[in-house]
Design a protein around this motif. Structure first.
Motif, PDB file in Angstrom:
ATOM      1  N   MET A 103       0.882  -1.160  -0.121  1.00  0.00           N
ATOM      2  CA  MET A 103       0.124  -0.068   0.068  1.00  0.00           C
ATOM      3  C   MET A 103       0.856   1.144   0.040  1.00  0.00           C
ATOM      4  SD  MET A 103      -3.004  -1.489   2.821  1.00  0.00           S
ATOM      5  CE  MET A 103      -1.790  -2.524   3.378  1.00  0.00           C
ATOM      6  N   GLN A 104       0.282   2.299  -0.623  1.00  0.00           N
ATOM      7  CA  GLN A 104       1.121   3.601  -0.619  1.00  0.00           C
ATOM      8  C   GLN A 104       0.735   4.556   0.323  1.00  0.00           C
ATOM      9  OE1 GLN A 104       1.590   4.781  -5.100  1.00  0.00           O
ATOM     10  NE2 GLN A 104      -0.314   3.467  -4.910  1.00  0.00           N
ATOM     11  N   ILE A 105       1.733   5.288   0.883  1.00  0.00           N
ATOM     12  CA  ILE A 105       1.659   6.247   2.203  1.00  0.00           C
ATOM     13  C   ILE A 105       2.221   7.535   1.458  1.00  0.00           C
ATOM     14  CG2 ILE A 105       2.110   6.815   4.249  1.00  0.00           C
ATOM     15  CD1 ILE A 105       0.055   4.598   4.090  1.00  0.00           C
ATOM     16  N   LEU A 106       1.452   8.592   1.637  1.00  0.00           N
ATOM     17  CA  LEU A 106       2.196   9.799   1.282  1.00  0.00           C
ATOM     18  C   LEU A 106       2.572  10.547   2.400  1.00  0.00           C
ATOM     19  CD1 LEU A 106       2.440  12.279  -0.764  1.00  0.00           C
ATOM     20  CD2 LEU A 106       0.027  13.160   0.068  1.00  0.00           C
ATOM     21  N   LEU A 107       4.032  10.783   2.319  1.00  0.00           N
ATOM     22  CA  LEU A 107       4.733  11.379   3.699  1.00  0.00           C
ATOM     23  C   LEU A 107       4.625  13.082   3.659  1.00  0.00           C
ATOM     24  CD1 LEU A 107       7.825   9.111   3.414  1.00  0.00           C
ATOM     25  CD2 LEU A 107       6.052   8.860   4.658  1.00  0.00           C
ATOM     26  N   PRO A 108       5.070  13.404   4.714  1.00  0.00           N
ATOM     27  CA  PRO A 108       4.734  15.102   4.896  1.00  0.00           C
ATOM     28  C   PRO A 108       5.838  15.786   3.622  1.00  0.00           C
ATOM     29  CG  PRO A 108       5.015  14.028   6.845  1.00  0.00           C
ATOM     30  CD  PRO A 108       5.409  12.910   5.859  1.00  0.00           C
ATOM     31  N   ASP A 109       6.777  15.362   3.195  1.00  0.00           N
ATOM     32  CA  ASP A 109       7.686  15.846   2.439  1.00  0.00           C
ATOM     33  C   ASP A 109       7.213  15.463   0.907  1.00  0.00           C
ATOM     34  OD1 ASP A 109       8.246  13.262   1.982  1.00  0.00           O
ATOM     35  OD2 ASP A 109      10.197  13.524   2.440  1.00  0.00           O
ATOM     36  N   GLY A 110       6.163  15.084   0.748  1.00  0.00           N
ATOM     37  CA  GLY A 110       5.523  14.651  -0.508  1.00  0.00           C
ATOM     38  C   GLY A 110       5.988  13.560  -1.142  1.00  0.00           C
ATOM     39  N   GLN A 111       6.951  12.822  -0.586  1.00  0.00           N
ATOM     40  CA  GLN A 111       7.490  11.522  -1.264  1.00  0.00           C
ATOM     41  C   GLN A 111       6.486  10.481  -0.826  1.00  0.00           C
ATOM     42  OE1 GLN A 111      11.686  10.589  -1.039  1.00  0.00           O
ATOM     43  NE2 GLN A 111      11.689  12.218   0.252  1.00  0.00           N
ATOM     44  N   ILE A 112       6.433   9.223  -1.684  1.00  0.00           N
ATOM     45  CA  ILE A 112       5.480   8.098  -1.509  1.00  0.00           C
ATOM     46  C   ILE A 112       6.269   6.947  -0.722  1.00  0.00           C
ATOM     47  CG2 ILE A 112       4.155   6.263  -2.368  1.00  0.00           C
ATOM     48  CD1 ILE A 112       3.118   8.851  -2.633  1.00  0.00           C
ATOM     49  N   ALA A 113       5.767   6.369   0.280  1.00  0.00           N
ATOM     50  CA  ALA A 113       6.465   5.365   0.950  1.00  0.00           C
ATOM     51  C   ALA A 113       5.541   4.017   0.812  1.00  0.00           C
ATOM     52  CB  ALA A 113       6.718   5.464   2.416  1.00  0.00           C
ATOM     53  N   TYR A 114       6.133   2.785   1.184  1.00  0.00           N
ATOM     54  CA  TYR A 114       5.235   1.735   0.976  1.00  0.00           C
ATOM     55  C   TYR A 114       5.221   0.837   2.020  1.00  0.00           C
ATOM     56  CZ  TYR A 114       6.558   3.387  -3.718  1.00  0.00           C
ATOM     57  OH  TYR A 114       6.720   4.516  -4.942  1.00  0.00           O
ATOM     58  N   ARG A 116       3.435  -2.538   4.245  1.00  0.00           N
ATOM     59  CA  ARG A 116       2.434  -3.951   4.532  1.00  0.00           C
ATOM     60  C   ARG A 116       1.281  -3.558   5.788  1.00  0.00           C
ATOM     61  NH1 ARG A 116       2.151  -7.912   0.292  1.00  0.00           N
ATOM     62  NH2 ARG A 116       1.564  -9.430   2.336  1.00  0.00           N
ATOM     63  N   ASP A 117       1.698  -2.564   6.321  1.00  0.00           N
ATOM     64  CA  ASP A 117       0.795  -2.275   7.582  1.00  0.00           C
ATOM     65  C   ASP A 117      -0.542  -1.921   7.362  1.00  0.00           C
ATOM     66  OD1 ASP A 117      -0.111  -1.862  10.047  1.00  0.00           O
ATOM     67  OD2 ASP A 117       1.605  -0.538  10.800  1.00  0.00           O
ATOM     68  N   GLY A 118      -1.595  -2.630   7.548  1.00  0.00           N
ATOM     69  CA  GLY A 118      -2.695  -2.132   7.001  1.00  0.00           C
ATOM     70  C   GLY A 118      -3.950  -1.406   8.152  1.00  0.00           C
ATOM     71  N   GLN A 119      -3.150  -1.026   9.238  1.00  0.00           N
ATOM     72  CA  GLN A 119      -3.765  -0.392  10.287  1.00  0.00           C
ATOM     73  C   GLN A 119      -4.221   0.918   9.774  1.00  0.00           C
ATOM     74  OE1 GLN A 119      -2.237  -2.161  14.354  1.00  0.00           O
ATOM     75  NE2 GLN A 119      -0.603  -1.761  13.133  1.00  0.00           N
ATOM     76  N   PHE A 120      -5.564   1.233   9.652  1.00  0.00           N
ATOM     77  CA  PHE A 120      -5.715   2.449   9.349  1.00  0.00           C
ATOM     78  C   PHE A 120      -6.784   3.284  10.190  1.00  0.00           C
ATOM     79  CE2 PHE A 120      -3.799   0.800   5.388  1.00  0.00           C
ATOM     80  CZ  PHE A 120      -3.092   1.775   5.111  1.00  0.00           C
ATOM     81  N   ASN A 130      -2.448   6.478   8.277  1.00  0.00           N
ATOM     82  CA  ASN A 130      -1.938   5.417   9.098  1.00  0.00           C
ATOM     83  C   ASN A 130      -1.789   6.084  10.457  1.00  0.00           C
ATOM     84  OD1 ASN A 130       0.253   6.935   9.257  1.00  0.00           O
ATOM     85  ND2 ASN A 130       1.709   5.482   8.216  1.00  0.00           N
ATOM     86  N   PRO A 131      -1.212   5.047  11.388  1.00  0.00           N
ATOM     87  CA  PRO A 131      -1.121   5.272  12.938  1.00  0.00           C
ATOM     88  C   PRO A 131      -0.421   6.732  13.060  1.00  0.00           C
ATOM     89  CG  PRO A 131      -0.983   3.000  12.667  1.00  0.00           C
ATOM     90  CD  PRO A 131      -0.999   3.614  11.245  1.00  0.00           C
ATOM     91  N   ASP A 132       0.516   7.093  12.097  1.00  0.00           N
ATOM     92  CA  ASP A 132       1.241   8.382  12.398  1.00  0.00           C
ATOM     93  C   ASP A 132       0.715   9.387  11.739  1.00  0.00           C
ATOM     94  OD1 ASP A 132       3.470   7.147  13.468  1.00  0.00           O
ATOM     95  OD2 ASP A 132       4.263   6.291  11.706  1.00  0.00           O
ATOM     96  N   GLY A 133      -0.517   9.339  10.991  1.00  0.00           N
ATOM     97  CA  GLY A 133      -1.278  10.306  10.589  1.00  0.00           C
ATOM     98  C   GLY A 133      -0.981  10.774   9.107  1.00  0.00           C
ATOM     99  N   TYR A 134      -0.102   9.652   8.514  1.00  0.00           N
ATOM    100  CA  TYR A 134       0.046   9.965   6.980  1.00  0.00           C
ATOM    101  C   TYR A 134      -1.129   9.357   6.103  1.00  0.00           C
ATOM    102  CZ  TYR A 134       4.739  10.573   9.018  1.00  0.00           C
ATOM    103  OH  TYR A 134       5.756  11.040   9.767  1.00  0.00           O
TER     104      TYR A 134
END
Length: 262
Positions: A103-114, A116-120, A130-134
């Protein structure tokens, strides 16, 4: 210095790093979506005193030669992306990837991270985070009056709203895959970044083109096998002890020479 001291020193250092890898695996046995690491060992350069295949006489050659190893090192840690067990949480925004893909996560700096943690969860704006608010990418916004959120195996997100009887399509969650997932850079927080080694991300619909499906109300557990890690820990401990015995034996040999010859 006696060569055996240096060789055993490299063995001690390598086993120490291996133990750190094992301890990190065990520490993350309950981390959602965690993938275990495996230390990769490699022997060091060899001192060639007699070249294999060299001529011993005009008509004969050496069958094996004389090659003295100089030790060992750990050249890398390889992530093992085997499937972890799927655990039921019954939370409507939890999702697990059953198969390949991230799954794709948008970081605060605009980059995309990836990940497998599906806790939303939902933030104050109704975005799935996600749990960090991203924010999950593509962004899915859930209306305030939405109920009965459904996430299909193909990533389609629908919900029932107060003003409509039919389900409303809120968007689609896509997955990405890499030609070499082991080349991803782990950045912590259950996230990975793409590198030149991993290759470019290939985005697609879940369940198509080799990608896994999304399972709502479930999360993927860590793929760490506790018993296997404990066996590896015992093996590493014994290897460390044997290398330390080489240091002691070499020291006694040098002490004997000093006392009797020096």
């Amino acid at each position: 210095m006696h060569p055996a001291l240096w060789v055993s020193k490299t063995g001690l250092s390598a086993q120490d790093t291996n133990m750190s890898t094992i301890s990190n695996n065990l520490a993350n046995v309950n981390t959602t979506g965690f993938k275990r690491d495996r230390a990769v060992f490699q022997d060091l350069l060899y001192q060639i005193d007699r070249q294999p295949g060299g001529l011993n006489t005009q008509n004969s050659e050496l069958p094996s030669g004389l090659q003295l190893g100089t030790g060992v090192r750990i050249v890398g840690t390889a992530k093992q992306f085997s499937q972890g067990n799927l655990e039921v949480t019954e939370q409507p925004l939890d999702m697990a990837v059953n198969g390949r893909g991230f799954m794709q996560i948008l970081l605060p700096d605009g980059q995309i991270a990836y990940t497998r943690d599906g806790q939303f969860q939902l933030n104050s704006d109704g975005d799935i985070v996600n749990p960090d608010g991203y924010t999950l990418e593509p962004n899915i916004n859930v209306p305030e009056n939405a109920t009965n959120i459904t996430i299909g195996k193909d990533g389609t997100v629908t919900a029932i709203t107060d003003d409509q009887a039919a389900p409303v399509n809120l968007g689609e969650i896509t997955l990405v895959d890499f030609i070499n997932p082991q080349g991803l850079q782990a950045i912590g927080n259950n996230l990975f970044k793409a590198t030149n080694a991993s290759g470019d991300p290939a985005e697609g619909e879940p369940g198509i083109g080799g990608l896994g499906t999304l399972e709502q109300g479930m999360v993927e557990a860590s793929n760490v096998e506790v018993v296997e890690e404990l066996v590896n820990m015992i093996t590493t401990q014994r290897a460390y002890e044997m290398n330390s015995k080489v240091v002691s034996a070499t020291d006694q040999m040098l002490q004997f020479i000093t006392n009797n010859i020096g």
